[in-house]
Design an enzyme around this catalytic site. Structure first.
Site, PDB file in Angstrom:
ATOM      1  N   GLU A 102       0.836  -1.206   0.000  1.00 30.29           N
ATOM      2  CA  GLU A 102       0.000   0.000   0.000  1.00 30.29           C
ATOM      3  C   GLU A 102       0.868   1.252   0.000  1.00 30.29           C
ATOM      4  O   GLU A 102       2.015   1.223   0.445  1.00 30.29           O
ATOM      5  CB  GLU A 102      -0.868   0.018   1.270  1.00 30.29           C
ATOM      6  CG  GLU A 102      -2.265  -0.526   1.095  1.00 30.29           C
ATOM      7  CD  GLU A 102      -3.196   0.435   0.347  1.00 30.29           C
ATOM      8  OE1 GLU A 102      -2.714   1.281  -0.430  1.00 30.29           O
ATOM      9  OE2 GLU A 102      -4.413   0.323   0.552  1.00 30.29           O
ATOM     10  N   ASP A 106      -4.488   5.461   6.195  1.00 27.79           N
ATOM     11  CA  ASP A 106      -5.083   6.678   6.744  1.00 27.79           C
ATOM     12  C   ASP A 106      -5.973   6.270   7.928  1.00 27.79           C
ATOM     13  O   ASP A 106      -5.492   6.094   9.042  1.00 27.79           O
ATOM     14  CB  ASP A 106      -5.855   7.359   5.603  1.00 27.79           C
ATOM     15  CG  ASP A 106      -6.244   8.791   5.921  1.00 27.79           C
ATOM     16  OD1 ASP A 106      -6.597   9.078   7.072  1.00 27.79           O
ATOM     17  OD2 ASP A 106      -6.215   9.634   5.020  1.00 27.79           O
ATOM     18  N   VAL A 156      -1.302  14.423   1.534  1.00 24.63           N
ATOM     19  CA  VAL A 156      -0.028  14.242   0.837  1.00 24.63           C
ATOM     20  C   VAL A 156      -0.239  13.739  -0.584  1.00 24.63           C
ATOM     21  O   VAL A 156      -1.162  12.966  -0.859  1.00 24.63           O
ATOM     22  CB  VAL A 156       0.907  13.271   1.601  1.00 24.63           C
ATOM     23  CG1 VAL A 156       1.544  13.960   2.788  1.00 24.63           C
ATOM     24  CG2 VAL A 156       0.177  12.008   2.038  1.00 24.63           C
ATOM     25  N   ASP A 162      -2.282  10.798  -4.728  1.00 23.87           N
ATOM     26  CA  ASP A 162      -2.910  11.784  -5.603  1.00 23.87           C
ATOM     27  C   ASP A 162      -3.776  12.796  -4.861  1.00 23.87           C
ATOM     28  O   ASP A 162      -4.172  12.581  -3.713  1.00 23.87           O
ATOM     29  CB  ASP A 162      -3.816  11.082  -6.614  1.00 23.87           C
ATOM     30  CG  ASP A 162      -5.104  10.572  -5.951  1.00 23.87           C
ATOM     31  OD1 ASP A 162      -5.017   9.862  -4.935  1.00 23.87           O
ATOM     32  OD2 ASP A 162      -6.195  10.920  -6.441  1.00 23.87           O
TER      33      ASP A 162
HETATM   34  C1  PRP Z   1      -5.940   5.389  -0.562  1.00 22.55           C
HETATM   35  C2  PRP Z   1      -4.787   4.454  -0.249  1.00 22.55           C
HETATM   36  C3  PRP Z   1      -5.430   3.371   0.552  1.00 22.55           C
HETATM   37  C4  PRP Z   1      -6.570   4.084   1.253  1.00 22.55           C
HETATM   38  C5  PRP Z   1      -6.190   4.342   2.671  1.00 22.55           C
HETATM   39  O1  PRP Z   1      -6.603   4.951  -1.693  1.00 22.55           O
HETATM   40  O2  PRP Z   1      -4.173   3.964  -1.415  1.00 22.55           O
HETATM   41  O3  PRP Z   1      -5.897   2.322  -0.273  1.00 22.55           O
HETATM   42  O4  PRP Z   1      -6.782   5.318   0.588  1.00 22.55           O
HETATM   43  O5  PRP Z   1      -7.233   4.983   3.366  1.00 22.55           O
HETATM   44  P1  PRP Z   1      -7.866   4.382   4.676  1.00 22.55           P
HETATM   45  O6  PRP Z   1      -6.751   3.923   5.560  1.00 22.55           O
HETATM   46  O7  PRP Z   1      -8.607   5.566   5.257  1.00 22.55           O
HETATM   47  O8  PRP Z   1      -8.790   3.274   4.308  1.00 22.55           O
HETATM   48  P2  PRP Z   1      -7.610   5.891  -2.519  1.00 22.55           P
HETATM   49  O9  PRP Z   1      -9.035   5.567  -2.103  1.00 22.55           O
HETATM   50  O10 PRP Z   1      -7.183   7.314  -2.390  1.00 22.55           O
HETATM   51  O11 PRP Z   1      -7.462   5.362  -4.001  1.00 22.55           O
HETATM   52  P3  PRP Z   1      -6.169   5.395  -4.969  1.00 22.55           P
HETATM   53  O12 PRP Z   1      -5.145   4.458  -4.388  1.00 22.55           O
HETATM   54  O13 PRP Z   1      -6.700   4.907  -6.267  1.00 22.55           O
HETATM   55  O14 PRP Z   1      -5.675   6.816  -5.020  1.00 22.55           O
END
Ligand code: PRP
Length: 186
Positions: A102, A106, A156, A162
């Site tokens: 990953e 978050d 970030v 992104d």
């Molecule tokens: C982001 C990141 C994780 C998730 C973490 O993905 O890649 O998969 O958020 O967040 P959490 O701990 O609150 O669950 P995002 O939904 O931004 O999609 P992307 O990877 O396509 O940008």
């Protein structure tokens, strides 16, 4: 260095990231020295840059697969019931050592979902590797086996991360100006 207008400051520069990715790859290679094939599962889209750099530094045999998730709401708005698998790995992972890769943890709901989902597939072993984590934002306990950096609670971008699908290919990780994402949230 000239930063894009939406960027406030660089948190992790390119050399710092590359050094840490190198260390993680060495640690993972040592830990999996005896396996026939480690299966790296990258979580799209954010992990693609980190995964590419990490995988190329591994000295153990490995394969690369991907999954894609959808969550209602963007990063930081995930809820436990909001994560859905929209693209699965191409190959089954039953009986294989699996490492989920990953870019960021978050709230932790995504990784929690992934660990449960992959545990149910009966892999030989299951670990997680995330480049960044925001401890201040965690809402659930998560399994972080390999962690690159703990970062503060700011939005970030860069190195896969992104804002509205932009800035993923910056070589560094930077904080977005708060007014940029605050304006979008209203
Ligand atoms: C982001 C990141 C994780 C998730 C973490 O993905 O890649 O998969 O958020 O967040 P959490 O701990 O609150 O669950 P995002 O939904 O931004 O999609 P992307 O990877 O396509 O940008």
């Amino acid at each position: 260095m000239q930063l894009p207008p939406d960027i406030e400051r660089i948190l992790l520069d390119e050399a710092t990231i590359q050094r840490r990715v190198h260390e993680l790859a060495a640690q993972i290679s040592a830990d999996y020295a005896d396996v026939e094939e480690l299966v790296l599962v990258g979580v799209l889209k954010g992990s693609f840059i980190f995964l590419a750099d990490l995988a190329r530094r591994l000295t153990v045999p490995h394969s690369v697969d991907f999954i894609a998730l959808s969550s209602y709401g963007s990063r930081g708005a995930a809820r436990s019931d909001a994560v859905r698998l929209i693209m699965d790995t191409r190959a089954p992972v039953t009986g294989k050592p699996v490492l989920i890769v990953e870019d960021i943890v978050d709230t932790g709901y995504t990784l929690q979902y992934l660990v449960r989902n992959f545990q149910a597939r009966n892999p030989a072993s299951l670990r997680t590797c995330t480049l960044t984590s925001k401890p201040a934002r965690h809402e659930v306990a998560v399994q972080l086996d390999y962690l690159g950096f703990e970062i503060p609670d700011v939005w970030v971008v860069g190195y896969g991360l992104d804002y509205a699908d932009r800035y993923r290919t910056l070589p560094y990780i930077a904080a977005l100006k708060p007014e940029v994402y605050r304006a979008a949230a209203h």
